[in-house]
Design an enzyme around this catalytic site. Structure first.
Site, PDB file in Angstrom:
ATOM      1  N   ASP A  67      53.762  24.575  32.703  1.00 22.89           N
ATOM      2  CA  ASP A  67      54.823  25.055  33.595  1.00 22.89           C
ATOM      3  C   ASP A  67      54.893  24.287  34.910  1.00 22.89           C
ATOM      4  OD1 ASP A  67      52.394  26.024  34.472  1.00 22.89           O
ATOM      5  OD2 ASP A  67      52.870  28.120  34.138  1.00 22.89           O
ATOM      6  N   ASP A 136      49.417  40.166  35.443  1.00 25.14           N
ATOM      7  CA  ASP A 136      50.384  40.973  34.691  1.00 25.14           C
ATOM      8  C   ASP A 136      50.433  40.554  33.210  1.00 25.14           C
ATOM      9  OD1 ASP A 136      51.730  38.576  34.740  1.00 25.14           O
ATOM     10  OD2 ASP A 136      53.457  39.291  35.887  1.00 25.14           O
ATOM     11  N   HIS A 138      50.663  37.475  31.928  1.00 25.28           N
ATOM     12  CA  HIS A 138      51.463  36.312  31.510  1.00 25.28           C
ATOM     13  C   HIS A 138      50.617  35.101  31.132  1.00 25.28           C
ATOM     14  CE1 HIS A 138      51.694  35.091  35.997  1.00 25.28           C
ATOM     15  NE2 HIS A 138      51.030  34.130  35.403  1.00 25.28           N
ATOM     16  N   GLU A 143      56.591  35.933  31.944  1.00 22.56           N
ATOM     17  CA  GLU A 143      56.394  37.228  32.578  1.00 22.56           C
ATOM     18  C   GLU A 143      56.692  38.367  31.589  1.00 22.56           C
ATOM     19  OE1 GLU A 143      54.812  37.097  35.134  1.00 22.56           O
ATOM     20  OE2 GLU A 143      55.789  36.228  36.891  1.00 22.56           O
TER      21      GLU A 143
HETATM   22  C1  GLP Z   1      49.943  31.004  37.318  1.00 21.60           C
HETATM   23  C2  GLP Z   1      50.069  30.024  36.168  1.00 21.60           C
HETATM   24  C3  GLP Z   1      49.310  30.484  34.937  1.00 21.60           C
HETATM   25  C4  GLP Z   1      47.915  30.917  35.330  1.00 21.60           C
HETATM   26  C5  GLP Z   1      48.008  32.068  36.302  1.00 21.60           C
HETATM   27  C6  GLP Z   1      46.658  32.616  36.700  1.00 21.60           C
HETATM   28  O1  GLP Z   1      50.851  32.034  37.257  1.00 21.60           O
HETATM   29  N1  GLP Z   1      51.412  29.764  35.812  1.00 21.60           N
HETATM   30  O2  GLP Z   1      49.279  29.430  33.993  1.00 21.60           O
HETATM   31  O3  GLP Z   1      47.205  31.305  34.189  1.00 21.60           O
HETATM   32  O4  GLP Z   1      48.663  31.585  37.469  1.00 21.60           O
HETATM   33  O5  GLP Z   1      46.108  31.904  37.765  1.00 21.60           O
HETATM   34  P1  GLP Z   1      44.592  31.908  38.163  1.00 21.60           P
HETATM   35  O6  GLP Z   1      43.884  31.076  37.140  1.00 21.60           O
HETATM   36  O7  GLP Z   1      44.582  31.251  39.519  1.00 21.60           O
HETATM   37  O8  GLP Z   1      44.148  33.307  38.178  1.00 21.60           O
END
Ligand code: GLP
Length: 268
Positions: A67, A136, A138, A143
């Site tokens: 993404d 959440d 995702h 989402e």
């Molecule tokens: C973002 C990314 C996800 C990632 C998520 C969790 O939303 N798009 O790919 O898994 O954050 O982030 P973290 O690893 O910092 O908890």
């Protein structure tokens, strides 16, 4: 799903990097799906170490990121482009022409999404997709409520995700409200998925993802339908799992089986 529970973030990172290195060893031109966020950072550091000290070769590897934020240029320090070069690409021998990340700053993002899907196909599909998980539920930026068959497209981020990601931005700087993300259908087509999570703040959502119903409310739960998923999580993240003891037992048995490689029929 293979659920591997390790001690802490460091162990999670080491174990995950080992899996990636192993797959590259078996297939030097692996198509690797990459994730951003704080979770895979340690895995990328460990991959850099393996590259430097043990000669892990990325020269034929192709990569696709999950993404990117809409409206951030690749040189913006919070863009996922910047993150990936800073945390991994600048330190290994991957070829720039083999790196694909959705473009968040183009005029017609829809065309860019279609192009991304085509490119994944052209490169033969993703062999191994690394995933983190949002609070959440995702994966990528899919989402709650995302179609389980969705393809690469623009998503509106939830307030919770914007809040969670605000910690990476400067005080007062606006967090993007939209992102381009591979869809759940796109992710499902990866031949193997590797989900990583660490820390107590992921415990609740992981329980739902691994043991709850498959639902668009927790989009990571779609992984339950995937034939080849490895989930590497630390003790804190695993604390709410109802079948935790079983996962640990099964893992121990799987290791024993790997060592002995025997499963002969039992004789009377
Ligand atoms: C973002 C990314 C996800 C990632 C998520 C969790 O939303 N798009 O790919 O898994 O954050 O982030 P973290 O690893 O910092 O908890």
């Amino acid at each position: 799903m293979r659920v591997i529970i390790v001690k802490d973030y460091k162990d999670m990172s080491r174990r995950a990097a080992k899996v990636v290195a192993n797959r590259i060893g078996k297939k030097p031109d692996l198509v690797l799906g990459l994730a951003t966020g704080s979770t895979p950072e340690g895995t990328y550091s460990e991959l850099i170490r393996i590259h430097r000290e043990e000669g892990l070769n990325f020269s034929k590897v192709r990569s696709f990121n999950l993404d990117e934020y809409c409206g951030l240029s690749p040189d913006h320090p919070q863009s996922y482009h910047y993150f990936m070069y800073d945390k991994l690409f600048n330190h290994i021998n991957i070829r720039p022409e083999n790196i694909y990340i959705p473009k968040g700053d183009v005029e017609n993002a829809n065309i860019s999404c279609e192009w991304y899907e085509e490119k994944i196909k052209e490169e033969g599909g993703i062999d191994l997709q690394i995933l983190g998980i949002g609070r959440d539920g995702h994966i990528g930026f899919n989402e709650p409520g995302s179609s389980l068959g969705s393809r690469t497209r623009i998503k509106t981020l939830t307030k919770e995700t914007i809040q969670d990601n605000a910690r990476f931005f400067k005080k007062g700087e606006e967090v993007p409200r939209y992102a381009i993300t591979m869809g759940l259908g796109t992710i499902s087509e990866a031949r193997e998925c590797l989900l990583l999570a660490s820390g107590a703040n992921k415990a609740e959502v992981l329980q739902k993802c691994i043991e709850g119903p498959v639902s668009a409310e927790i989009t990571a739960s779609l992984l339950q339908l995937h034939p080849r998923v490895m989930i590497i999580i630390d003790e804190e993240a695993a604390q709410n799992l109802r079948q935790k003891d079983y996962y640990q037992y099964a893992e121990k048995m799987a290791e024993e089986l790997e060592v002995s490689q025997k499963f002969g029929a039992r004789k009377k």
